[in-house]
Design an enzyme around this catalytic site. Structure first.
Site, PDB file in Angstrom:
ATOM      1  N   HIS A  56       0.863  -1.186   0.000  1.00 18.76           N
ATOM      2  CA  HIS A  56       0.000   0.000   0.000  1.00 18.76           C
ATOM      3  C   HIS A  56       0.903   1.241   0.000  1.00 18.76           C
ATOM      4  O   HIS A  56       1.974   1.237   0.624  1.00 18.76           O
ATOM      5  CB  HIS A  56      -0.914   0.002   1.229  1.00 18.76           C
ATOM      6  N   GLU A  71      -2.651   3.228  -7.195  1.00 22.84           N
ATOM      7  CA  GLU A  71      -2.960   4.240  -6.198  1.00 22.84           C
ATOM      8  C   GLU A  71      -2.068   5.447  -6.422  1.00 22.84           C
ATOM      9  O   GLU A  71      -0.916   5.460  -5.963  1.00 22.84           O
ATOM     10  CB  GLU A  71      -2.599   3.735  -4.814  1.00 22.84           C
TER      11      GLU A  71
HETATM   12  P1  PGA Z   1      -8.829   6.772  -0.009  1.00 20.28           P
HETATM   13  O1  PGA Z   1      -7.748   5.619   0.173  1.00 20.28           O
HETATM   14  O2  PGA Z   1     -10.028   6.132  -0.681  1.00 20.28           O
HETATM   15  O3  PGA Z   1      -9.104   7.245   1.375  1.00 20.28           O
HETATM   16  O4  PGA Z   1      -8.199   7.810  -0.878  1.00 20.28           O
HETATM   17  C1  PGA Z   1      -7.452   4.780  -0.902  1.00 20.28           C
HETATM   18  C2  PGA Z   1      -6.413   3.799  -0.528  1.00 20.28           C
HETATM   19  O5  PGA Z   1      -6.020   3.745   0.655  1.00 20.28           O
HETATM   20  O6  PGA Z   1      -5.978   3.054  -1.408  1.00 20.28           O
END
Ligand code: PGA
Length: 240
Positions: A86, A158
């Site tokens: 992550h 992400e």
């Molecule tokens: P968020 O987080 O939806 O709060 O932007 C996304 C993630 O942690 O991948």
């Protein structure tokens, strides 16, 4: 790092009430819970059609790594998935592509599937390095895998600048990176495997933008952070 066990369990109950069975026949839903919540969540999710995942594991099999959690420990819960790399783990805990490749191997040794995260920072995007960065993250993190193993991996884009910031990549910006990721995967594992790989988008997904994002050709689902702390919002995203 949100919710204590009591509040986390209450949230899980609300999600179980709101996410309906017919939706689960159309898409897979996984809850990635903090370690402390896993056993209790596993009991509740058993038979629900919703899968359970952990948010991290250590790259070594076992040993003197006080405070760490191994894939073997997670298999004993059991969990079906582990989130690997992550962006917050990369950013705050110094996790490198090489370390993450090891973590994926640990998950596989325990027959646990991996969700491998990748994505560029704002600086990398602004200096026009975003394509090169995501390509390196995919090539290095997934380097040890066979085609058969890759079939057990989900990848999640992400953009670091869009996580928890309220900023969302536009559907076009996300699609552009997802298409790039699929091309890299095709080069590494062949067209068939690349076409079958689920590529999720994570970064401020909300009920209001989920449909537009999920309608893009190469966006196969979402990795939901903040919106998952609200059971109603989360269930609306599942519907989308
Ligand atoms: P968020 O987080 O939806 O709060 O932007 C996304 C993630 O942690 O991948």
């Amino acid at each position: 790092m949100n919710t204590d066990l009591t509040n986390g369990y209450a949230l899980l109950k609300d999600v179980l009430d709101l996410v309906r069975e017919d939706e689960l026949s159309k898409c897979e839903v996984i809850i990635f819970a903090p370690f402390v919540h896993l056993k209790v969540f596993q009991n509740s999710l058993n038979g629900s059609g919703i899968a359970l995942g952990a948010q991290n594991c250590h790259q070594e099999k076992s040993g003197a790594y006080t405070g760490e959690i191994s894939a073997e420990m997670l298999a004993s819960i059991p969990v079906e998935y582990i989130l690997i790399g992550h962006s917050e783990r990369r950013q705050f805990c110094g996790e490198t592509n090489e370390m993450l490749a090891q973590k994926i191997n640990r998950a596989f040794e325990e027959n646990i599937k991996a969700v491998y995260c990748f994505g560029e920072t704002l600086e990398e995007r602004e200096s026009n390095h975003h394509f090169a960065i995501v390509e390196a993250q995919l090539r290095e993190g997934l380097s040890n895998l066979t085609k058969e193993q890759m079939a057990m991996v989900v990848v999640a884009y992400e953009p670091v600048w869009a996580i928890g910031t309220g900023k969302t990549a536009s559907a076009e910006q996300a699609q552009e990176i997802h298409a790039k990721a699929r091309t890299v995967l095709a080069d590494m594992f062949g067209e068939v495997t690349a076409a079958a790989t689920r590529i999720l988008y994570g970064g401020s997904v909300k009920p209001s933008n989920a449909t537009e994002l999920f309608n893009m050709q190469d966006i196969d689902g979402g990795l939901i952070g903040g919106a998952a702390l609200d059971a109603t919002a989360f269930s609306e995203i599942v519907k989308a």
